[in-house]
Design a protein around this motif. Sequence first.
Motif, PDB file in Angstrom:
ATOM      1  N   GLY A  19       0.780  -1.233   0.000  1.00  0.00           N
ATOM      2  CA  GLY A  19       0.000   0.000   0.000  1.00  0.00           C
ATOM      3  C   GLY A  19       0.809   1.281   0.000  1.00  0.00           C
ATOM      4  N   HIS A  20       2.104   1.203   0.369  1.00  0.00           N
ATOM      5  CA  HIS A  20       2.911   2.420   0.432  1.00  0.00           C
ATOM      6  C   HIS A  20       3.119   3.041  -0.950  1.00  0.00           C
ATOM      7  N   THR A  21       3.414   2.202  -1.920  1.00  0.00           N
ATOM      8  CA  THR A  21       3.649   2.718  -3.277  1.00  0.00           C
ATOM      9  C   THR A  21       2.359   3.239  -3.885  1.00  0.00           C
ATOM     10  N   ALA A  22       1.224   2.688  -3.480  1.00  0.00           N
ATOM     11  CA  ALA A  22      -0.068   3.193  -3.950  1.00  0.00           C
ATOM     12  C   ALA A  22      -0.304   4.622  -3.476  1.00  0.00           C
ATOM     13  N   THR A 101       9.633   5.125  -6.704  1.00  0.00           N
ATOM     14  CA  THR A 101       9.760   3.876  -5.955  1.00  0.00           C
ATOM     15  C   THR A 101       9.828   4.152  -4.462  1.00  0.00           C
ATOM     16  N   ASN A 102       9.675   3.098  -3.671  1.00  0.00           N
ATOM     17  CA  ASN A 102       9.686   3.173  -2.218  1.00  0.00           C
ATOM     18  C   ASN A 102      10.412   1.955  -1.670  1.00  0.00           C
ATOM     19  N   SER A 103      11.117   2.140  -0.549  1.00  0.00           N
ATOM     20  CA  SER A 103      11.701   0.999   0.153  1.00  0.00           C
ATOM     21  C   SER A 103      11.716   1.283   1.649  1.00  0.00           C
ATOM     22  N   GLY A 104      12.062   0.275   2.423  1.00  0.00           N
ATOM     23  CA  GLY A 104      12.101   0.435   3.864  1.00  0.00           C
ATOM     24  C   GLY A 104      13.349   1.143   4.350  1.00  0.00           C
ATOM     25  N   SER A 105      14.416   1.145   3.570  1.00  0.00           N
ATOM     26  CA  SER A 105      15.671   1.785   3.956  1.00  0.00           C
ATOM     27  C   SER A 105      15.822   3.129   3.260  1.00  0.00           C
ATOM     28  N   LYS A 106      16.652   3.984   3.841  1.00  0.00           N
ATOM     29  CA  LYS A 106      16.852   5.310   3.255  1.00  0.00           C
ATOM     30  C   LYS A 106      17.392   5.182   1.830  1.00  0.00           C
ATOM     31  N   VAL A 166       0.235   2.399   5.599  1.00  0.00           N
ATOM     32  CA  VAL A 166       0.215   3.500   4.637  1.00  0.00           C
ATOM     33  C   VAL A 166       0.277   4.864   5.312  1.00  0.00           C
ATOM     34  N   GLU A 167      -0.153   4.924   6.581  1.00  0.00           N
ATOM     35  CA  GLU A 167      -0.088   6.196   7.297  1.00  0.00           C
ATOM     36  C   GLU A 167       1.351   6.630   7.558  1.00  0.00           C
ATOM     37  N   GLY A 168       2.298   5.704   7.397  1.00  0.00           N
ATOM     38  CA  GLY A 168       3.700   6.009   7.647  1.00  0.00           C
ATOM     39  C   GLY A 168       4.441   6.595   6.466  1.00  0.00           C
ATOM     40  N   VAL A 169       3.796   6.684   5.304  1.00  0.00           N
ATOM     41  CA  VAL A 169       4.474   7.279   4.144  1.00  0.00           C
ATOM     42  C   VAL A 169       4.784   8.740   4.460  1.00  0.00           C
TER      43      VAL A 169
END
Length: 200
Positions: A19-22, A101-106, A166-169
Amino acid sequence: MSAFVHAPVVSIAYHSGYGHTAVLAEAVRAGAAEAGATVQLIKVDEIDETQWELLDASDAIVFGSPTYMGTASGAFHAFAEATSKRWFGDVWQDKVAAGFTNSGSKSGDKSATLGYFQTLAAQHAMSWVNLGLKPGWNSSTASEYDLNRLGFFSGAAAQTHTDQGVEGVHKADIATAEHLGRRVAEHTRVILAGRAALAA
């Protein structure tokens, strides 16, 4: 008398695992729409023939995927391989392209995913639009809420903690994705106007 130029048609072809990339895809959509584009979101893991036709009719296609193990997700790779039918017919030639794009790391090797998108676009003879932002959050007086806080250039890159939904984006990453959407729409409008002027 100037030729009529239609509003840019921008498609966002993306996959989102959690859901983060959405969230980012929606931000790109909002930015492009704000700049006057007609925008459609297409989930590549659910794509049907009608949506393939929407992509074919678009002036710009923005690719989006989480970064998994140093590249785009398996679902996005499957979509990319399926675009070979378009490649054979030069269907996407000279369309505008961009990516996020998105990932969990910086870092998370997100540059590899953005590079993969660029290569896909190049194989289709598309014109790549970069992020067009200086890096943010790179001095003692800067803020993590700066645009392009992670300092990427080829596209919009985001980082979301792996234990958040998703609230963490991050708000800065959402704003950066919106910027990318506006930039794509604006560049596409210029290209369409140029083609219309040359044809007049």
